[in-house]
Design a protein around this motif. Structure first.
Motif, PDB file in Angstrom:
ATOM      1  N   ARG A   9      47.555  35.859  36.893  1.00  0.00           N
ATOM      2  CA  ARG A   9      46.833  36.235  35.672  1.00  0.00           C
ATOM      3  C   ARG A   9      47.654  35.918  34.420  1.00  0.00           C
ATOM      4  O   ARG A   9      47.132  35.463  33.413  1.00  0.00           O
ATOM      5  CB  ARG A   9      46.469  37.721  35.703  1.00  0.00           C
ATOM      6  CG  ARG A   9      45.336  38.058  36.656  1.00  0.00           C
ATOM      7  CD  ARG A   9      44.963  39.527  36.574  1.00  0.00           C
ATOM      8  NE  ARG A   9      43.933  39.873  37.540  1.00  0.00           N
ATOM      9  CZ  ARG A   9      42.628  39.710  37.336  1.00  0.00           C
ATOM     10  NH1 ARG A   9      42.217  39.200  36.179  1.00  0.00           N
ATOM     11  NH2 ARG A   9      41.760  40.058  38.261  1.00  0.00           N
ATOM     12  N   LYS A  10      48.943  36.168  34.480  1.00  0.00           N
ATOM     13  CA  LYS A  10      49.811  35.861  33.339  1.00  0.00           C
ATOM     14  C   LYS A  10      49.890  34.355  33.101  1.00  0.00           C
ATOM     15  O   LYS A  10      49.833  33.886  31.962  1.00  0.00           O
ATOM     16  CB  LYS A  10      51.209  36.435  33.571  1.00  0.00           C
ATOM     17  CG  LYS A  10      51.268  37.954  33.483  1.00  0.00           C
ATOM     18  CD  LYS A  10      52.698  38.453  33.630  1.00  0.00           C
ATOM     19  CE  LYS A  10      52.756  39.976  33.486  1.00  0.00           C
ATOM     20  NZ  LYS A  10      54.144  40.488  33.607  1.00  0.00           N
ATOM     21  N   TYR A 132      38.251  27.347  46.965  1.00  0.00           N
ATOM     22  CA  TYR A 132      38.042  28.540  46.135  1.00  0.00           C
ATOM     23  C   TYR A 132      36.721  29.251  46.448  1.00  0.00           C
ATOM     24  O   TYR A 132      36.415  30.278  45.836  1.00  0.00           O
ATOM     25  CB  TYR A 132      38.091  28.172  44.657  1.00  0.00           C
ATOM     26  CG  TYR A 132      39.505  28.089  44.104  1.00  0.00           C
ATOM     27  CD1 TYR A 132      40.233  29.239  43.802  1.00  0.00           C
ATOM     28  CD2 TYR A 132      40.118  26.865  43.886  1.00  0.00           C
ATOM     29  CE1 TYR A 132      41.523  29.168  43.306  1.00  0.00           C
ATOM     30  CE2 TYR A 132      41.416  26.777  43.390  1.00  0.00           C
ATOM     31  CZ  TYR A 132      42.110  27.932  43.101  1.00  0.00           C
ATOM     32  OH  TYR A 132      43.392  27.865  42.618  1.00  0.00           O
ATOM     33  N   GLY A 133      35.951  28.707  47.393  1.00  0.00           N
ATOM     34  CA  GLY A 133      34.741  29.386  47.842  1.00  0.00           C
ATOM     35  C   GLY A 133      33.474  29.001  47.119  1.00  0.00           C
ATOM     36  O   GLY A 133      32.457  29.713  47.222  1.00  0.00           O
ATOM     37  N   PHE A 163      36.593  23.363  26.980  1.00  0.00           N
ATOM     38  CA  PHE A 163      37.123  24.652  27.401  1.00  0.00           C
ATOM     39  C   PHE A 163      36.261  25.804  26.886  1.00  0.00           C
ATOM     40  O   PHE A 163      36.069  26.810  27.591  1.00  0.00           O
ATOM     41  CB  PHE A 163      38.562  24.817  26.922  1.00  0.00           C
ATOM     42  CG  PHE A 163      39.209  26.077  27.420  1.00  0.00           C
ATOM     43  CD1 PHE A 163      39.521  26.222  28.752  1.00  0.00           C
ATOM     44  CD2 PHE A 163      39.493  27.119  26.554  1.00  0.00           C
ATOM     45  CE1 PHE A 163      40.110  27.382  29.238  1.00  0.00           C
ATOM     46  CE2 PHE A 163      40.079  28.284  27.015  1.00  0.00           C
ATOM     47  CZ  PHE A 163      40.388  28.414  28.361  1.00  0.00           C
ATOM     48  N   GLU A 164      35.744  25.683  25.687  1.00  0.00           N
ATOM     49  CA  GLU A 164      34.879  26.727  25.136  1.00  0.00           C
ATOM     50  C   GLU A 164      33.660  26.944  26.032  1.00  0.00           C
ATOM     51  O   GLU A 164      33.232  28.081  26.262  1.00  0.00           O
ATOM     52  CB  GLU A 164      34.442  26.350  23.722  1.00  0.00           C
ATOM     53  CG  GLU A 164      33.617  27.417  23.034  1.00  0.00           C
ATOM     54  CD  GLU A 164      33.238  27.046  21.613  1.00  0.00           C
ATOM     55  OE1 GLU A 164      32.484  27.812  20.993  1.00  0.00           O
ATOM     56  OE2 GLU A 164      33.686  25.989  21.133  1.00  0.00           O
ATOM     57  N   LYS A 165      33.110  25.869  26.555  1.00  0.00           N
ATOM     58  CA  LYS A 165      31.955  25.977  27.453  1.00  0.00           C
ATOM     59  C   LYS A 165      32.364  26.609  28.783  1.00  0.00           C
ATOM     60  O   LYS A 165      31.643  27.443  29.347  1.00  0.00           O
ATOM     61  CB  LYS A 165      31.356  24.591  27.692  1.00  0.00           C
ATOM     62  CG  LYS A 165      30.780  23.941  26.455  1.00  0.00           C
ATOM     63  CD  LYS A 165      30.367  22.504  26.739  1.00  0.00           C
ATOM     64  CE  LYS A 165      29.853  21.819  25.482  1.00  0.00           C
ATOM     65  NZ  LYS A 165      29.539  20.387  25.703  1.00  0.00           N
ATOM     66  N   MET A 166      33.518  26.210  29.278  1.00  0.00           N
ATOM     67  CA  MET A 166      33.947  26.701  30.587  1.00  0.00           C
ATOM     68  C   MET A 166      34.353  28.168  30.556  1.00  0.00           C
ATOM     69  O   MET A 166      34.225  28.866  31.565  1.00  0.00           O
ATOM     70  CB  MET A 166      35.092  25.833  31.103  1.00  0.00           C
ATOM     71  CG  MET A 166      34.673  24.403  31.416  1.00  0.00           C
ATOM     72  SD  MET A 166      36.062  23.315  31.852  1.00  0.00           S
ATOM     73  CE  MET A 166      36.517  23.970  33.463  1.00  0.00           C
ATOM     74  N   GLU A 167      34.838  28.640  29.430  1.00  0.00           N
ATOM     75  CA  GLU A 167      35.213  30.049  29.324  1.00  0.00           C
ATOM     76  C   GLU A 167      34.006  30.965  29.467  1.00  0.00           C
ATOM     77  O   GLU A 167      34.135  32.100  29.922  1.00  0.00           O
ATOM     78  CB  GLU A 167      35.907  30.310  27.982  1.00  0.00           C
ATOM     79  CG  GLU A 167      37.398  30.122  28.017  1.00  0.00           C
ATOM     80  CD  GLU A 167      38.094  30.861  26.900  1.00  0.00           C
ATOM     81  OE1 GLU A 167      38.852  31.805  27.184  1.00  0.00           O
ATOM     82  OE2 GLU A 167      37.902  30.488  25.736  1.00  0.00           O
ATOM     83  N   SER A 168      32.850  30.489  29.043  1.00  0.00           N
ATOM     84  CA  SER A 168      31.628  31.295  29.159  1.00  0.00           C
ATOM     85  C   SER A 168      30.635  30.555  30.051  1.00  0.00           C
ATOM     86  O   SER A 168      29.475  30.381  29.694  1.00  0.00           O
ATOM     87  CB  SER A 168      31.027  31.547  27.775  1.00  0.00           C
ATOM     88  OG  SER A 168      30.813  30.318  27.086  1.00  0.00           O
ATOM     89  N   ARG A 233      40.591  29.721  38.650  1.00  0.00           N
ATOM     90  CA  ARG A 233      41.133  31.051  38.438  1.00  0.00           C
ATOM     91  C   ARG A 233      40.311  31.811  37.400  1.00  0.00           C
ATOM     92  O   ARG A 233      40.117  33.026  37.508  1.00  0.00           O
ATOM     93  CB  ARG A 233      42.576  30.954  37.956  1.00  0.00           C
ATOM     94  CG  ARG A 233      43.595  30.609  39.025  1.00  0.00           C
ATOM     95  CD  ARG A 233      44.954  30.304  38.404  1.00  0.00           C
ATOM     96  NE  ARG A 233      45.991  30.081  39.400  1.00  0.00           N
ATOM     97  CZ  ARG A 233      47.227  29.729  39.123  1.00  0.00           C
ATOM     98  NH1 ARG A 233      47.591  29.541  37.838  1.00  0.00           N
ATOM     99  NH2 ARG A 233      48.122  29.551  40.078  1.00  0.00           N
ATOM    100  N   MET A 234      39.844  31.117  36.388  1.00  0.00           N
ATOM    101  CA  MET A 234      39.031  31.762  35.353  1.00  0.00           C
ATOM    102  C   MET A 234      37.801  32.420  35.943  1.00  0.00           C
ATOM    103  O   MET A 234      37.330  33.453  35.445  1.00  0.00           O
ATOM    104  CB  MET A 234      38.587  30.745  34.290  1.00  0.00           C
ATOM    105  CG  MET A 234      39.680  30.331  33.337  1.00  0.00           C
ATOM    106  SD  MET A 234      39.021  29.613  31.803  1.00  0.00           S
ATOM    107  CE  MET A 234      38.176  28.164  32.426  1.00  0.00           C
TER     108      MET A 234
END
Length: 238
Positions: A9-10, A132-133, A163-168, A233-234
């Motif tokens: 997580r870190k 990752y399933g 990245f902005e799209k992938m975060e949400s 991981r996100m």
């Protein structure tokens, strides 16, 4: 002692901060240099790149040409990531061998490196998704693979957008294109080509081409491994 998940997580938070950073002055200025490099390539080079990118994105979006393992369930994160790293090393070695062979062959052989390397990278991403399933029989999951690819091999400005799209992703996925022609493969092609041009120009040079091919292809697979791991991981650590 910190658990594996807490350490991850870190690491993930550090990586996310890096993805959000805007382009530096040097990165913005390098775009002009990149255009100069791009003009040094013959038209045949651009034709091969455009054709290879369009072909691979079509293959991924339609779900044809790549056979992935079944999604793995019930494994702890540490075991999943051990498997991903192992696969990353195997694919990096494969890419390095392929880069050496095509780099040693000069310009014509180096042109063949693009579709071959693209195929290696995409096959690797399919494998990572399964570890990752995630089930790549889903159109949305295959699109996520293309977003990971762009995140790894794009200019900083484009990385910020992706990245902005992938975060949400869960929110964004409802507005994703449902038809093949809606995917902006031209932008995908431009970013990838610009990212690689200088390295590939050196790979086409006699004598040093093979050495450059080994180094560049190996490094690209390592970059893709890191990007893919953090991208998943996100989703799994939410």
């Amino acid at each position: 002692m910190f658990s594996y998940e807490s350490r991850v997580r870190k690491d993930l938070e550090r990586w996310k901060k890096e993805m959000r950073k805007p382009p530096s002055l040097i990165e913005r200025a390098s775009k002009g240099t990149q255009k100069t490099v791009t003009r040094m390539f013959p038209e045949k080079y651009h034709e091969v790149i455009t054709g290879a990118i369009k072909s691979i994105t079509t293959t991924v979006l339609l779900g044809t040409g790549f056979v992935s393992s079944k999604p793995l369930h019930g494994l702890p994160l540490e075991e999943r990531e051990r498997r991903v790293r192992d696969k990353g090393k195997i694919y990096a070695t494969t890419a390095a061998v392929e880069g050496a062979a095509t780099g040693a062959g000069g310009f014509v052989a180096s042109l063949a490196d693009f579709p071959l390397l693209l195929g290696i990278k995409m096959k690797f991403l399919y494998e990572v998704a399964a570890v990752y399933g995630f089930d790549t029989s889903s159109y949305e999951e295959r699109l996520y693979l293309l977003h990971i690819f762009q995140l790894a091999f794009s200019s900083k400005a484009h990385v910020n957008e992706i990245f902005e799209k992938m975060e949400s992703w869960e929110h964004y996925v409802s507005s994703l294109p449902k038809e093949l022609d809606d995917f902006n493969w031209r932008s995908f092609q431009q970013e990838y080509r610009d990212y690689l041009d200088l390295a590939k120009l050196m790979q086409m040079m006699p004598v040093v081409g093979a050495v450059v091919g080994i180094y560049v292809n190996n490094k690209l697979l390592k970059k893709l491994t890191e990007t893919a791991m953090n991208s998943y991981r996100m989703r799994v650590l939410k």
